[in-house]
Design an enzyme around this catalytic site. Structure first.
Site, short mmCIF file in Angstrom:
data_model
loop_
_atom_site.label_atom_id
_atom_site.label_comp_id
_atom_site.label_asym_id
_atom_site.label_seq_id
_atom_site.Cartn_x
_atom_site.Cartn_y
_atom_site.Cartn_z
CB VAL A 1 -0.55 -0.05 1.62
CG1 VAL A 1 -1.75 1.31 1.27
CG2 VAL A 1 -2.54 -1.12 0.97
CB CYS A 2 4.12 1.84 2.37
SG CYS A 2 4.93 1.11 2.02
CB THR A 3 5.06 0.67 -2.61
OG1 THR A 3 5.36 0.31 -2.44
CG2 THR A 3 5.83 0.91 -4.31
CG HIS B 1 2.84 7.60 0.83
ND1 HIS B 1 2.17 8.86 0.30
CD2 HIS B 1 2.53 6.57 1.71
CE1 HIS B 1 0.53 8.77 0.97
NE2 HIS B 1 0.55 7.96 2.03
CG PHE B 2 7.45 5.46 -0.82
CD1 PHE B 2 8.03 6.81 -0.55
CD2 PHE B 2 7.23 4.67 0.76
CE1 PHE B 2 7.93 7.92 0.01
CE2 PHE B 2 7.45 6.04 1.49
CZ PHE B 2 7.89 6.61 1.46
#
Length: 1012
Positions: A598-600, A603-604
Site C-alpha cells: 500500500v505505501c509503495t 507514496h513511493f
C-alpha cells in the site's frame, strides 16, 4: 493487388483483445487487405473463419466442387442440406455473419493470372500439385504472397512463399524494451545508468534505442536510433554526449526494433530443396520423409485419378514405392540430402490418409491463417518455408487394433471423413461419451465445434454439458465464433449450446449457467460426476483451473486443459494413474491477484504498474465507495461520528473537495476536478516532500530518496498540456455521472472554462494520508471540529436523489473510466519520473485483459481434440499422450510426453496423487474409534490428526476426556457435530485428511474416502 481503403475507423471495442497482440498499424493493414482462399473443405473453412474473425478487408472464396458426405466431418459451415451445392456458395453467408465488416464474396470462374493480381495473399487448400505449381509460379512472378495447405488424415502440410524480398517490419511479439534512466554522463561515450530494478540484463550489444522524457539532456529526446554497448556493470554506452546539456532527471530508454528481410523460393524450387520448420535434427528428418509422402500421394492421385483407399495395404505399398522412386531431395542445387526414407512412416501416412479430421484442420488452419496475417501486416517472421505436422500418435500402438478397410468404408454419414481414419467402431465409442466442458469463451467455442464435428456424445446414450456463468460481450465476437451481435447480453452457455446443435443436430448438449466452484458442489457433486467420462477446461484464471483439476483428481476423470496468451498457447492432457495431475505454473499462481504494498502505491511508486494501481484505487474511492457511503448516510440519517471516523473522513474529504455544496452543474464538476488535480499532483506532492525532503538522510547515511524510491516533483497545472486537460475532462464527467448531471466532451470549451475558474484555495487542498508506519507523522488528527465541518457539508448532500456509484467498466471507451485511470497514472508517472505507458497498455493492465487472437485459440482446441481421440480410444501408455506448446509468432511448436505422477512412500505404502484410501462406512456405520483401528490394522497407520476440510475431527494430542467424547461417535455424526452442517442428501463419499505418526514433513497422505 491494390489494398482496400484502410482509412476506415478501427473498431477498437470489437478487436480489443486482438489489438494487444498485433497493434493498430498492423490491424489497419489487415483491415485493408484482399485475400483469396481456394478450396473450401474443412481446412479452407478454418482459414476463412479465422481471417473473417480477425477482420481482413475482403475475402474471396473459390471452390466450385459440390459438397459431399466426407466434407461434413470437418467443414463446420456445411450441413446435410448443402450436399451437392458448391462448397464456396454454401459457406459464404455463414462466413459473412461472423463479421459484417468483412466483404465475403464468391468467385465462380477459374483462377487466372489476371484474377491473382487483385489479391495481396492467395491461399490454396487441398489442391492438386499441378494447380499449386501453376498458381504458385504466377504469384511468385507478380509478388503476391502464396500459401498452400493440406491435411491427409493425421498429417498436415503448409507451404509459404512471400517472395524474394519480403520485409518484416516487426519480427517479434514482445513489446520494445523500455527502462527508466537514473543518470547519463557527458562524454565520449556517454554512460547511461538505469534505475535500480530496471531490466538491465535484457538489453544487448548492438540494440538500437531512442529516448524520451529526459530533463536537461533534451538533445536525446526522440533522437534517431542509437546503437548501444552493454558494460559489465549493466550500464550502457550510448555514443558521444560531450556537447549535450547536463542531465538533470527522469526519462526512459526504449528499444527500436529492426526490420528483417525474408527471401523465399518459389514452390517448384522448394519442392526439391525444402526448408522445413523443425526443432531438432530428428524432426527435420521426419519432416523430409513426410514431404516425400505428400509428393507420393500427389503422384498416386495423378496416376490413378483417385486418392489411396482408407487402410488399403495394396494402395499403401504403391505409395511407398512411388516415394522411393522420387527424385532425391537436396540441401542446395548441388548438395543432396542423403537421408534414408522412413518407409514405415510413409506407409502409415498412406494407410490413414483417406480421411479429414476436425482437430487437424483446426490446428493447421490456425497456423495458415496466422501466416496470412504475417503476409498482410508484416508483423512476425513467416515460416521458412515448409511446415509438417503429424499426429500419428493418435493411432493405436498395437497394430492388431488398427482399423480394417471394411471398418473404414464410407457409409453416407456426416462422420465418413473421420471413419476413414479411425473406423466405424471408434465412431460409436465417441457417440456414447458423456463430457463436461467448463467455459464457453473463445477456446470453449472452438472446442464445442470440434466436439460437434467429431460426434462426441452425439447419441441418446451420450451427452455433453456446457458450463459457463458469463454473458456475451461485444469484445467476445472477434474470437468466440459461435456468437453473433444479436446474442450480446445472453448467457454464453445457452447460446453456445444452441449453436453447437446447429453444427450437428445429433449432438446431445445441455447448457448450465451455474459456476463450477465450491459453492455449487450440491449441483456438480457425486451424482453429476458419476455420469461424466471426461472434462475439458477452457478457463481464463488459474484459480478456476486448479479447482476443476482438483475435481477431476477427486473423481478420477481425464482432464483436457488449454490456455492462450497472444500467439502463445498450450494444450495438455491429464490421465488418472497415467500422467501427473494438473499443477498451475508457480509464477502464474503466485502473481494472480497479488497486490502491491500500500505505501509503495500511495507514496513511493517506481513502476507504471504502481501508478495504475493508485489510479484504479482513486477511481474506486472517488466514484464508487464515496457515493455508497454518502447514500448510506443519507438513507440511515447517521452522522459521521457514528461511522469509522478517520477512515470515512479519508474517503469523503477528497470527494467534497473544493465544493462545500452539492454539485449543481457542469461548471461545479469542472471546479471539483481542477481542485482534485491540484490536490493529487501539486499540493499532495509538496506535503509529502515537507515530511520527506529531497535531502533527507537515514540513520545509516543512506539517502531516503534512493534506489526504487524516486523523489517526486509537484506539477504545475497547464491547460495547454493534453494530459492535464484529459484528467480534468474525465474526472469532471465521472463526477457529473455520479451526481446525475449532464457532462461534456468538448475539450476546447473546457480549456476556456478553466481559464475563467478561480484557483482552488490551498487550505482546502490539504491531503489526508492513510495511517501506515512510514507516514504516521503525516496522519491527520480528526477532531470534533473536522467532524462538525464535514457533517455540515454533508447536510447539503442529503437534498436530492441518491448519488450513482460508478462500477469500473473497461470495455466502454465512451464512459471516461479508462481515460481517468490512464490520465491519472500518466500524471503520477510525471511526478515521479517514471516512464509512462500508453492508454491501450493502461487499459490492458488495469482491466486485466488477456491479449488474445482467434488463430491461437483454434490451434489449441485442435491440439486438445487430437488428445481426445486417445482418451476415448481406450487404455494407452503415457508415451501415447502429448502436452503441446505453440508460439505462432515465433513458428514454434513442441509436443512432448507428460510427466508420470510422482510416487510417495511411507513404510510399506506407495501412492500417487491419483490414489486414495477407501474405507466403507459399514452397516451399522463405524464409529471414529473403529475407523482409527481399521487404519492401523489394515494399513499400519497410527493417526495423529483427522480432518474434514478445515474442521479437526480428532487429535492424538487431546486430553483423554476430550477423546472419550469423540471416539464413540459415528463418523457422519461427528462430522455434522464439528462442522455444524447437515450432510448433503445423496452424498456418497466423505473426504477426510490424515496426519500420521512417523510421517516426514513433506509427506502428503492420500485422501481417505469414507464411502457412505
Amino acid at each position: 493487388m491494390d489494398a482496400l481503403d484502410a482509412s476506415k475507423l478501427l473498431d477498437e471495442e470489437l478487436y480489443s483483445r486482438q489489438l494487444y497482440v498485433l497493434g493498430s498499424p498492423a490491424m489497419q493493414r489487415i483491415q485493408g487487405a484482399r485475400v483469396l482462399v481456394s478450396g473450401l473443405q474443412g481446412l479452407g473453412a478454418e482459414v476463412a473463419k479465422n481471417l473473417v474473425l480477425m477482420g481482413v478487408g475482403s475475402l474471396t472464396l473459390h471452390d466450385p466442387h459440390p459438397t459431399c458426405w466426407s466434407d461434413l466431418a470437418a467443414q463446420f459451415l456445411l450441413s446435410e442440406q448443402d450436399l451437392e451445392r458448391s462448397r464456396a456458395e454454401a459457406s459464404q453467408e455463414l462466413l459473412a455473419q461472423l463479421n459484417r465488416a468483412v466483404q465475403v464474396v464468391v468467385h465462380t470462374g477459374d483462377i487466372t493470372e489476371d484474377l491473382l493480381l487483385d489479391f495481396q495473399v492467395v491461399v490454396l487448400t487441398a489442391a492438386k500439385l499441378e494447380e499449386q505449381l501453376k498458381v504458385g509460379t504466377l504469384c511468385h512472378k507478380h509478388g503476391v504472397c502464396f500459401l498452400a495447405a493440406d491435411t491427409r488424415g493425421l498429417v498436415g502440410q503448409l507451404f509459404c512463399d512471400f517472395g524474394e524480398d519480403f520485409t518484416v517490419q516487426d519480427p517479434t511479439e514482445a513489446e520494445p524494451l523500455t527502462a527508466a534512466i537514473q543518470h547519463i554522463s557527458q562524454g565520449s561515450p556517454g554512460i547511461l545508468t538505469l534505475r535500480k530494478g530496471a531490466n538491465t540484463h535484457y538489453f544487448r550489444d548492438g540494440d538500437l534505442v531512442t529516448f524520451s522524457g529526459i530533463e536537461g539532456m533534451v538533445e536525446l529526446n526522440d533522437c534517431d536510433p542509437r546503437s548501444i554497448h552493454v558494460r559489465e556493470d549493466g550500464s550502457l554506452e550510448i555514443g558521444d554526449t560531450t556537447t549535450f546539456s547536463r542531465y538533470l532527471r527522469g526519462g526512459a530508454i526504449t528499444e527500436v526494433k529492426r526490420p528483417k528481410t525474408v527471401r523465399h523460393k518459389s514452390l517448384d524450387t522448394a519442392l526439391l530443396q525444402p526448408h522445413v520448420v523443425a526443432q531438432s535434427s530428428q524432426e527435420v528428418h521426419r519432416a523430409h520423409c513426410l514431404h516425400q509422402a505428400f509428393c507420393a500421394l500427389h503422384k498416386f492421385q495423378h496416376l490413378h485419378g483417385r486418392p489411396p483407399q482408407p487402410w488399403d495395404p495394396v494402395d499403401a505399398e504403391t505409395v511407398v514405392g512411388l516415394a522411393q522412386d522420387l527424385e532425391p531431395l537436396k540441401w542446395t542445387e548441388e548438395e543432396p540430402l542423403e537421408q534414408p526414407l522412413d518407409e514405415a512412416l510413409v506407409r502409415t501416412v498412406a494407410l490413414s490418409s483417406g480421411g479429414v479430421l476436425s482437430p487437424m484442420v483446426a490446428m493447421l488452419g490456425a497456423v495458415a491463417a496466422q501466416e496470412v496475417l504475417k503476409a498482410i501486416s508484416r508483423k512476425f517472421m513467416p515460416l521458412d518455408q515448409w511446415l509438417y505436422f503429424d499426429a500419428l500418435d493418435c493411432l493405436p500402438e498395437d497394430g492388431e487394433l488398427l482399423p480394417s478397410p471394411e471398418d473404414c468404408a464410407p457409409r453416407g454419414s456426416r462422420y465418413d471423413g473421420q471413419i476413414a481414419v479411425f473406423g466405424a467402431g471408434f465412431q460409436e465409442k465417441l457417440s456414447r461419451q458423456h463430457y463436461l466442458l467448463v467455459g464457453a469463451g473463445a477456446i470453449g467455442c472452438e472446442l464445442l465445434k470440434v466436439f460437434a464435428l467429431v460426434g462426441l456424445g452425439a447419441r441418446n446414450s451420450g451427452g455433453l454439458t456446457v458450463v459457463d456463468m458469463d454473458h456475451i460481450e461485444r469484445s467476445n465476437l472477434s474470437r468466440q465464433f459461435l456468437f453473433r451481435s444479436q446474442d450480446i447480453g445472453r448467457p454464453k452457455a445457452e447460446v453456445a449450446a444452441a449453436a453447437a446443435r446447429r453444427l450437428n443436430p445429433d449432438l446431445q448438449v445441455i447448457p448450465l449457467t451455474y459456476p463450477l466452484d465450491p459453492t455449487t458442489e450440491h449441483i456438480y457433486g457425486d451424482n453429476f460426476f458419476s455420469h461424466v467420462d471426461g472434462v475439458a477446461a477452457a478457463l481464463d484464471s488459474f484459480q478456476a483451473r486448479r479447482y476443476v483439476a482438483a475435481r477431476c483428481t477427486h473423481y478420477l476423470k481425464p482432464l483436457l486443459e488449454a490456455g492462450t496468451l497472444g500467439t502463445r498457447g498450450s494444450a495438455k492432457v491429464f490421465m488418472p494413474h497415467v500422467t501427473e495431475a494438473y499443477r498451475a505454473p508457480a509464477s502464474a499462481a503466485a502473481s494472480e491477484d497479488a497486490p502491491y504494498p500500500v505505501c509503495t502505491v500511495r507514496h513511493f511508486p517506481s513502476t507504471a504498474e504502481h501508478t495504475l494501481q493508485w489510479a484504479r484505487d482513486e477511481f474506486e474511492g472517488l466514484f464508487r465507495l464515496s457515493a455508497e457511503t454518502i447514500n448510506h448516510h443519507q438513507q440511515a440519517h447517521t452522522s459521521l461520528a457514528d461511522m469509522d471516523g478517520p477512515q470515512t473522513l479519508t474517503l469523503l474529504k477528497p470527494v467534497l473537495g473544493v465544493l462545500r455544496v452539492r454539485a449543481q452543474n457542469w461548471q461545479d464538476c469542472v471546479a471539483w476536478a481542477l481542485g482534485h488535480w491540484k490536490l493529487c499532483f501539486h499540493y499532495g506532492i509538496k506535503q509529502l516532500l515537507r515530511h520527506f525532503p529531497p535531502n533527507k538522510v537515514l540513520e545509516d547515511g543512506t539517502p531516503f530518496w534512493s534506489g526504487p524510491k524516486q523523489c517526486p516533483q509537484p506539477l504545475e497545472f497547464d491547460t495547454n498540456q493534453d494530459m492535464h486537460l484529459l484528467y480534468v475532462l474525465a474526472a469532471a464527467n465521472l463526477y457529473a455521472q455520479m451526481h446525475g448531471l449532464p457532462g461534456s466532451q468538448d475539450s476546447t470549451a473546457l480549456r476556456e472554462l478553466l481559464k475563467l475558474l478561480p484557483q482552488p484555495d490551498p487550505q482546502q487542498m490539504a491531503p489526508i494520508f492513510a495511517s501506515n508506519l512510514e507516514l504516521a507523522s503525516a496522519s491527520a488528527e480528526f477532531g470534533p471540529e473536522q467532524l462538525k465541518e464535514l457533517n455540515k457539508a454533508l447536510e447539503f448532500w442529503t437534498v436530492g436523489p441518491p448519488l450513482k456509484p460508478l462500477m469500473f467498466e473497461k470495455d466502454d471507451d465512451s464512459n471516461f473510466h479508462v481515460d481517468f485511470v490512464a490520465a491519472a497514472a500518466s500524471l503520477r508517472c510525471q511526478n515521479y519520473g517514471i516512464p509512462p505507458v500508453s492508454r491501450a497498455q493502461s487499459k490492458r493492465i488495469v482491466g486485466q485483459i488477456i491479449p488474445a487472437i482467434a488463430t491461437t485459440t483454434a490451434a489449441v482446441a485442435g491440439l486438445l481434440g487430437l488428445e481426445l481421440y486417445k482418451v476415448v480410444g481406450g487404455p494407452r501408455p503415457r508415451s501415447a499422450f502429448r502436452h503441446s506448446y505453440v508460439h505462432l509468432a515465433e513458428n514454434y511448436l513442441i509436443r512432448y510426453m507428460p510427466f508420470a505422477p510422482a510416487i510417495q512412500t511411507f513404510h510399506h505404502l506407495k501412492w500417487t496423487c491419483w490414489d486414495r484410501l477407501k474405507v466403507p462406512a459399514g452397516q451399522p456405520e463405524r464409529t471414529l474409534e473403529l475407523l482409527l483401528a481399521h487404519l492401523q490394522e489394515q494399513h499400519g497407520l497410527r493417526v495423529r490428526m483427522l480432518l474434514h476440510g478445515p474442521a479437526l475431527l480428532y487429535s492424538a494430542g487431546w486430553s483423554p476426556e476430550k477423546q472419550a467424547l469423540r471416539l464413540p461417535l459415528r463418523v457422519t455424526e461427528l462430522v455434522q457435530q464439528v462442522t455444524g452442517q447437515v450432510l448433503a442428501p445423496g452424498l456418497r463419499v466423505l473426504v477426510l485428511e490424515l496426519s500420521c505418526e512417523g510421517e516426514e514433513e513433506d509427506t502428503a497422505f492420500p485422501p481417505l474416502h469414507y464411502e457412505l
